[in-house]
Write an enzyme that holds these catalytic residues in place. Structure first.
Site, PDB file in Angstrom:
ATOM      1  N   GLU A 243     -19.139   6.791   3.668  1.00 36.10           N
ATOM      2  CA  GLU A 243     -18.476   6.428   2.411  1.00 36.10           C
ATOM      3  C   GLU A 243     -16.956   6.532   2.548  1.00 36.10           C
ATOM      4  OE1 GLU A 243     -18.148   7.581  -2.345  1.00 36.10           O
ATOM      5  OE2 GLU A 243     -19.441   8.793  -1.067  1.00 36.10           O
ATOM      6  N   ARG A 269      10.595 -17.459  -3.546  1.00 32.21           N
ATOM      7  CA  ARG A 269      11.478 -16.985  -4.617  1.00 32.21           C
ATOM      8  C   ARG A 269      12.940 -16.993  -4.147  1.00 32.21           C
ATOM      9  NH1 ARG A 269      11.980 -15.976 -10.124  1.00 32.21           N
ATOM     10  NH2 ARG A 269      13.344 -14.181 -10.451  1.00 32.21           N
ATOM     11  N   GLN A 280      18.028  -8.295   4.000  1.00 36.11           N
ATOM     12  CA  GLN A 280      17.605  -7.283   4.978  1.00 36.11           C
ATOM     13  C   GLN A 280      16.875  -6.094   4.326  1.00 36.11           C
ATOM     14  OE1 GLN A 280      20.527  -4.878   7.111  1.00 36.11           O
ATOM     15  NE2 GLN A 280      19.522  -5.414   9.022  1.00 36.11           N
ATOM     16  N   GLN A 337       6.979  -4.441  -6.487  1.00 38.47           N
ATOM     17  CA  GLN A 337       8.438  -4.465  -6.649  1.00 38.47           C
ATOM     18  C   GLN A 337       9.029  -5.787  -6.141  1.00 38.47           C
ATOM     19  OE1 GLN A 337      10.116  -2.103  -8.179  1.00 38.47           O
ATOM     20  NE2 GLN A 337      12.194  -2.852  -7.815  1.00 38.47           N
ATOM     21  N   GLY A 365     -14.322  11.713  -3.133  1.00 40.95           N
ATOM     22  CA  GLY A 365     -13.647  12.875  -2.544  1.00 40.95           C
ATOM     23  C   GLY A 365     -12.149  12.738  -2.720  1.00 40.95           C
ATOM     24  N   GLU A 368      -7.045  15.911  -2.155  1.00 41.02           N
ATOM     25  CA  GLU A 368      -6.866  17.369  -2.044  1.00 41.02           C
ATOM     26  C   GLU A 368      -8.065  18.006  -1.342  1.00 41.02           C
ATOM     27  OE1 GLU A 368      -4.140  15.651  -4.692  1.00 41.02           O
ATOM     28  OE2 GLU A 368      -6.322  15.470  -4.755  1.00 41.02           O
TER      29      GLU A 368
END
Length: 390
Positions: A243, A269, A280, A337, A365, A368
């Site tokens: 899993e 764009r 850059q 972004q 899970g 942590e």
């Protein structure tokens, strides 16, 4: 195509799966995201195509193929941009069905596994409880033997396919006094009296029916016990490695999808007289994201290859999930972004992708808990062993 892991046959399978998803799945995704209900017909179509049987024995209608067919299945499902739809498919095919195949007796396989492969039956796996998720040994659901039956009481939550599935693979305590040694696995029909489910409202994974399931004096035949009584914990642990790797693969695949989309968008764009892929700062951000994704993908493939050979890769699979899910969140955040204001719009794919991805470090899970498992293995030298096959 990486020739160490993928053959021409794998590539042909990938192309036919892409074609199928584009034609049969993508047109319905927005509707399913809105309703939170994936219609039955698509399960049957997946079944007809053999997609649920990739990893399963031919005896029950499966194809018995190597694990890289599963890797392809998972990767391409991430690219329809519905984490919920993908989860419904892989939770059925690899959580519920893995247990049926590994622990179910002949009769259970003939009934449930065979019909799961055809898509006639939908499965869910119920381990997590309202009072404890990753703490499997602390579960409170009980299954008390009574003659030729077991009586199940308790509740499970965050269960994928928890509302619309036909059967549920349930972990319950048959000997509560034995802690993790007292857990057993059962298959429970959805329409058994006393089984009820409530749908949960989630941040992402909107297409999938995540449910809280209650068991109120649910009586099932003793023959619905899977494997041996009291061996549930090692069974669950054994499949957790798979899993975790699944969730690691899902993560690198959705990050790759986000990057491909963002790079394409950046090439079109324009700002300040040039396309934004010429700046850059943006180029280098994308380069870092791409590098992180590739490192995870390469690692995940190597772990899959080892798992396919039968190695017990619990440490590596745990690392796969920990690292890949964090990477996917960070990469998708940056990709959003790159779209500027359009990244925040629902008609563009990144908003949903960001929400869906956020479950990665939580489900199956939490990060942590995974860090603690890794710490136990590398610092305390703890060894996890597979369940003994009976």
């Amino acid at each position: 195509m990486d020739k160490r892991y993928f053959t021409e046959e794998h590539q042909l399978f990938r192309e036919s799966l892409q074609e199928f998803l584009k034609k049969e799945v993508v047109p319905h995704i927005n509707k399913w995201e809105e309703t939170g209900h994936i219609e039955r017909f698509i399960w049957e179509k997946f079944g007809e195509m053999g997609f649920f049987g990739l990893a399963y024995p031919e005896e029950f209608g499966g194809l018995d193929l190597d694990l890289f067919y599963t890797v392809i299945f998972l990767e391409e499902l991430q690219k329809v941009n519905s984490g919920g739809f993908a989860a419904a498919m892989w939770a059925h095919a690899y959580l519920a069905m893995t247990h049926l195949n590994a622990e179910g007796g002949q009769a259970i396989k003939e009934k449930y596994l065979a019909k799961s492969i055809t898509g006639e039956m939908i499965g869910a796996m119920a381990v997590t409880e309202p009072f404890g998720g990753s703490d499997v040994a602390g579960m409170r659901t009980t299954a008390v033997k009574k003659g030729d039956s077991y009586i199940i009481n308790g509740s499970k939550t965050f269960i994928t396919n928890g509302v619309y599935s036909d059967y549920i693979v349930v972990a319950a305590k048959t000997s509560p006094e034995l802690g993790n040694k007292g857990i057993s696995m059962f298959v429970v029909d959805r329409d058994t009296p006393g089984v009820s489910a409530t749908k949960l409202d989630k941040l992402g994974w909107r297409a999938s029916d995540t449910g809280e399931i209650a068991f109120d004096n649910v009586e099932i035949p003793a023959s619905h016990l899977m494997g041996e009584e009291g061996k549930g914990f090692p069974y669950i642990m054994q499949h957790f490695a798979f899993e975790r790797l699944i969730m690691g693969v899902n993560a690198h695949a959705r990050a790759e999808f986000a990057l491909e989309y963002a790079v394409q968008y950046m090439s079109e764009r324009e700002a300040f007289g040039q396309t934004i892929n010429k700046f850059q700062a943006l180029r280098h951000t994308m380069a870092d994201c791409f590098a992180d994704m590739e490192v995870c993908k390469e690692f995940n493939y190597s772990v899959a290859a080892r798992l396919d050979k039968g190695e017990y890769v619990v440490k590596e699979a745990t690392i796969s999930k920990l690292r890949s899910t964090k990477m996917a969140d960070e990469v998708i955040y940056q990709c959003l972004q790159m779209l500027g204001g359009y990244g925040y719009m629902e008609e563009y794919p990144m908003a949903r992708l960001l929400r869906d991805s956020r479950l990665g470090p939580i489900g199956g899970g939490t990060s942590e808990i995974l860090r603690e498992i890794i710490a136990k293995m590398v610092i305390d030298k703890k060894e996890y062993k597979p369940a003994v096959k009976h």
